[in-house]
Design a protein around this motif. Structure first.
Motif, PDB file in Angstrom:
ATOM      1  N   GLY A   1      14.420  11.248  -6.612  1.00 55.98           N
ATOM      2  CA  GLY A   1      13.701  10.349  -7.527  1.00 55.98           C
ATOM      3  C   GLY A   1      12.637   9.517  -6.847  1.00 55.98           C
ATOM      4  N   ALA A   2      12.163   9.946  -5.655  1.00 57.22           N
ATOM      5  CA  ALA A   2      11.185   9.128  -4.923  1.00 57.22           C
ATOM      6  C   ALA A   2       9.807   9.135  -5.581  1.00 57.22           C
ATOM      7  N   PHE A   3       9.548  10.114  -6.446  1.00 56.27           N
ATOM      8  CA  PHE A   3       8.203  10.204  -7.033  1.00 56.27           C
ATOM      9  C   PHE A   3       8.191   9.684  -8.472  1.00 56.27           C
ATOM     10  N   GLN A   4       7.860   8.397  -8.605  1.00 55.16           N
ATOM     11  CA  GLN A   4       7.744   7.742  -9.910  1.00 55.16           C
ATOM     12  C   GLN A   4       6.329   7.227 -10.107  1.00 55.16           C
ATOM     13  N   ASN A   5       5.617   7.037  -9.001  1.00 51.89           N
ATOM     14  CA  ASN A   5       4.277   6.445  -9.067  1.00 51.89           C
ATOM     15  C   ASN A   5       3.250   7.508  -9.467  1.00 51.89           C
ATOM     16  N   ALA A   6       2.443   7.183 -10.489  1.00 51.46           N
ATOM     17  CA  ALA A   6       1.501   8.175 -11.046  1.00 51.46           C
ATOM     18  C   ALA A   6       0.525   8.695  -9.991  1.00 51.46           C
ATOM     19  N   LEU A   7       0.042   7.804  -9.108  1.00 47.66           N
ATOM     20  CA  LEU A   7      -0.933   8.246  -8.094  1.00 47.66           C
ATOM     21  C   LEU A   7      -0.279   9.229  -7.118  1.00 47.66           C
ATOM     22  N   MET A   8       0.953   8.888  -6.718  1.00 48.44           N
ATOM     23  CA  MET A   8       1.672   9.740  -5.766  1.00 48.44           C
ATOM     24  C   MET A   8       1.994  11.101  -6.402  1.00 48.44           C
ATOM     25  N   ILE A   9       2.393  11.082  -7.686  1.00 48.59           N
ATOM     26  CA  ILE A   9       2.695  12.343  -8.387  1.00 48.59           C
ATOM     27  C   ILE A   9       1.435  13.197  -8.449  1.00 48.59           C
ATOM     28  N   SER A  10       0.293  12.527  -8.726  1.00 47.66           N
ATOM     29  CA  SER A  10      -0.958  13.285  -8.887  1.00 47.66           C
ATOM     30  C   SER A  10      -1.402  13.928  -7.573  1.00 47.66           C
TER      31      SER A  10
ATOM     32  N   ASP B   1      14.254  -6.290   8.434  1.00 50.34           N
ATOM     33  CA  ASP B   1      12.847  -6.135   8.822  1.00 50.34           C
ATOM     34  C   ASP B   1      12.257  -4.785   8.451  1.00 50.34           C
ATOM     35  N   THR B   2      12.632  -4.239   7.280  1.00 53.06           N
ATOM     36  CA  THR B   2      12.124  -2.911   6.923  1.00 53.06           C
ATOM     37  C   THR B   2      11.052  -3.021   5.840  1.00 53.06           C
ATOM     38  N   PRO B   3       9.798  -2.742   6.192  1.00 46.10           N
ATOM     39  CA  PRO B   3       8.758  -2.784   5.154  1.00 46.10           C
ATOM     40  C   PRO B   3       9.042  -1.727   4.087  1.00 46.10           C
ATOM     41  N   LEU B   4       8.903  -2.103   2.830  1.00 45.91           N
ATOM     42  CA  LEU B   4       9.148  -1.146   1.748  1.00 45.91           C
ATOM     43  C   LEU B   4       8.054  -0.099   1.726  1.00 45.91           C
ATOM     44  N   GLN B   5       8.416   1.092   1.278  1.00 46.22           N
ATOM     45  CA  GLN B   5       7.425   2.178   1.168  1.00 46.22           C
ATOM     46  C   GLN B   5       6.926   2.307  -0.268  1.00 46.22           C
ATOM     47  N   GLN B   6       7.313   1.377  -1.119  1.00 43.71           N
ATOM     48  CA  GLN B   6       6.852   1.399  -2.512  1.00 43.71           C
ATOM     49  C   GLN B   6       6.411  -0.001  -2.920  1.00 43.71           C
ATOM     50  N   GLY B   7       5.635  -0.067  -3.986  1.00 47.10           N
ATOM     51  CA  GLY B   7       5.154  -1.352  -4.484  1.00 47.10           C
ATOM     52  C   GLY B   7       6.166  -2.013  -5.394  1.00 47.10           C
ATOM     53  N   ILE B   8       5.805  -3.199  -5.921  1.00 45.42           N
ATOM     54  CA  ILE B   8       6.768  -3.973  -6.713  1.00 45.42           C
ATOM     55  C   ILE B   8       7.189  -3.256  -7.995  1.00 45.42           C
ATOM     56  N   ALA B   9       6.291  -2.426  -8.574  1.00 45.83           N
ATOM     57  CA  ALA B   9       6.638  -1.774  -9.842  1.00 45.83           C
ATOM     58  C   ALA B   9       7.584  -0.588  -9.648  1.00 45.83           C
ATOM     59  N   ASP B  10       7.569   0.011  -8.455  1.00 48.60           N
ATOM     60  CA  ASP B  10       8.356   1.231  -8.223  1.00 48.60           C
ATOM     61  C   ASP B  10       9.661   0.988  -7.477  1.00 48.60           C
ATOM     62  N   TYR B  11       9.678  -0.039  -6.599  1.00 53.64           N
ATOM     63  CA  TYR B  11      10.878  -0.234  -5.790  1.00 53.64           C
ATOM     64  C   TYR B  11      12.005  -0.852  -6.620  1.00 53.64           C
ATOM     65  N   ARG B  12      13.174  -0.230  -6.556  1.00 49.34           N
ATOM     66  CA  ARG B  12      14.338  -0.726  -7.307  1.00 49.34           C
ATOM     67  C   ARG B  12      15.422  -1.170  -6.320  1.00 49.34           C
ATOM     68  N   PRO B  13      15.559  -2.507  -6.133  1.00 46.04           N
ATOM     69  CA  PRO B  13      16.520  -3.000  -5.141  1.00 46.04           C
ATOM     70  C   PRO B  13      17.954  -2.677  -5.538  1.00 46.04           C
ATOM     71  N   LYS B  14      18.802  -2.586  -4.500  1.00 45.58           N
ATOM     72  CA  LYS B  14      20.234  -2.335  -4.749  1.00 45.58           C
ATOM     73  C   LYS B  14      20.975  -3.675  -4.750  1.00 45.58           C
ATOM     74  N   ASP B  15      22.198  -3.643  -5.269  1.00 48.05           N
ATOM     75  CA  ASP B  15      22.996  -4.864  -5.335  1.00 48.05           C
ATOM     76  C   ASP B  15      23.207  -5.426  -3.932  1.00 48.05           C
ATOM     77  N   GLY B  16      22.984  -6.705  -3.784  1.00 52.52           N
ATOM     78  CA  GLY B  16      23.240  -7.375  -2.503  1.00 52.52           C
ATOM     79  C   GLY B  16      22.068  -7.334  -1.533  1.00 52.52           C
ATOM     80  N   GLU B  17      20.990  -6.674  -1.900  1.00 55.59           N
ATOM     81  CA  GLU B  17      19.842  -6.594  -0.979  1.00 55.59           C
ATOM     82  C   GLU B  17      19.100  -7.923  -0.896  1.00 55.59           C
ATOM     83  N   THR B  18      18.495  -8.156   0.270  1.00 59.54           N
ATOM     84  CA  THR B  18      17.620  -9.331   0.403  1.00 59.54           C
ATOM     85  C   THR B  18      16.196  -8.827   0.544  1.00 59.54           C
ATOM     86  N   ILE B  19      15.321  -9.320  -0.315  1.00 61.90           N
ATOM     87  CA  ILE B  19      13.907  -8.931  -0.247  1.00 61.90           C
ATOM     88  C   ILE B  19      13.098 -10.148   0.183  1.00 61.90           C
ATOM     89  N   GLU B  20      12.293  -9.930   1.221  1.00 63.59           N
ATOM     90  CA  GLU B  20      11.444 -11.018   1.700  1.00 63.59           C
ATOM     91  C   GLU B  20       9.995 -10.709   1.383  1.00 63.59           C
TER      92      GLU B  20
END
Ligand code: B12
Length: 294
Positions: free
Chosen positions: A146-155, A269-288
């Motif tokens: 399910g990594a491909f949800q972003n329209a630009l990436m799919i295209s 210290d892990t930079p996300l590979q997706q933007g705010i609209a695509d990234y779905r955090p898991k329970d208990g995660e800390t996002i900085e």
């Protein structure tokens, strides 16, 4: 006057208002003498002197340099294939070097475009075939995850999965049969009470530092976490639309400056590979959200 008459009158009035950039005819001997000045340049066929603009300028004029022109075009073409081949080879080598043990070129989201580049021309002496097969396998695994949800990436991925690259746009096969897409059917889930997750949202680079646990339905995007935090009060953010989706531009009223951006980090210290609209955090995660320079 009928409706058609009124429409014609309106179009006529608009036409009268419009102005065009018209260059009146210039004395042909002036044009010829200008063209003649290019002739000596067309004898200079070394790599450092060849200039595509000279050829284009002449072709788009009323004067011609007879046989010299065809010869100049031929020299330009040989120089240009040489340069392009060199540029493609250098880029291909860099991309191959960036392959990760999982098979991605860079990361999952840079791999589709990287594959498009590698598909364009063969590379003597490189393990291109194996590298591409490994990248394809890694991409398919991510696709199934399910990594491909972003329209630009799919295209960018769609052409690759159909053995095509942007280079195919030069001569597209318009007659090739294509399957008509129908919207996917979504089976409505039985009325279930949504499960809630907790995401710790922190912004250490503001004063006072922000740190709150935000409760959202499981499967929410990071953007939904930010919305919820804003709704609860004490948190503010702003976005700007881009081809990749909403780009986070301000947090707690702090707009990014020149060469600054709000980096999305999963703690520690892990930079996300997706933007705010695509990234779905898991329970208990800390996002900085971290203000950094690039
Ligand atoms: C340059 C770049 C950046 C620069 C942009 C600075 C600038 N003003 O030029 C910086 C370093 C700031 C950046 C940041 C991020 N980036 Co970036 N970035 C790129 C890159 C290399 C080119 C974008 C571009 O210029 N496009 C061309 C122009 C014409 O299109 P545009 O829509 O106008 O471009 C704007 C947007 O792309 C926006 N932008 C840049 N990155 C991102 C990421 C996301 C998710 C969004 C919504 C917008 C966005 O900045 C561009 C310039 O204004 C792409 C790779 C690529 N091949 O596209 C990655 C890419 C788009 N970025 C990516 C990511 C993940 C991010 C971050 C989320 C990283 C992070 N952990 O924080 C952040 C964005 C956080 C936020 N604040 O929302 C991913 C997106 C993957 C995806 N699934 O959508 C890409 C594809 C790289 C990759 N392979 O991982 N990025």
């Amino acid at each position: 006057m009928g409706r058609l008459g009124a429409l014609l009158l309106l179009l006529g009035a608009l036409g009268a208002l419009a102005d065009i950039c018209n260059i009146p005819e210039v004395d042909s001997s002036l044009v010829q003498s200008l063209g003649q000045r290019l002739l000596p340049w067309m004898d200079q066929l070394s790599l450092e002197h060849l200039n595509p603009s000279i050829y284009v300028g002449l072709r788009l004029s009323s004067v011609e340099a007879s046989t010299k022109e065809a010869f100049y075009l031929h020299s330009l073409n040989s120089d240009l294939r040489h340069r392009i081949t060199l540029a493609i080879r250098t880029a291909q080598e860099k991309v191959l070097k960036a392959q990760t043990p999982e098979g991605y070129f860079g990361n999952v989201y840079s791999t589709p475009l990287a594959l498009q580049l590698l598909m364009t021309s063969p590379m003597p002496g490189a393990e291109l075939g194996t590298a591409c097969l490994n990248a394809r396998a890694a991409l398919l695994a991510s696709l199934q995850d399910g990594a491909f949800q972003n329209a630009l990436m799919i295209s960018q991925l769609l052409p690759v999965l159909n053995h095509k690259s942007y280079v195919d746009l030069i001569s597209p096969d318009c007659l090739a049969p294509r399957v008509t897409l129908e919207p996917a059917t979504v089976t409505p889930s039985l009325m279930q009470v949504p499960e809630f997750i907790h995401v710790m949202l922190k912004v250490p680079s503001v004063w006072p530092p922000y740190r709150h646990s935000i409760s959202v339905p499981a499967g929410s995007s990071l953007e939904e976490v930010l919305m919820k935090a804003q709704e609860l009060g004490g948190f503010m953010y702003g976005t700007q639309a881009s081809l990749s989706g909403p780009y986070l531009t301000s947090v707690m009223g702090k707009e990014v400056g020149e060469r600054e951006f709000w980096q999305l980090i999963r703690a520690p210290d892990t930079p996300l590979q997706q933007g705010i609209a695509d990234y779905r955090p898991k329970d208990g995660e800390t996002i900085e959200l971290r203000l950094v320079t690039w």
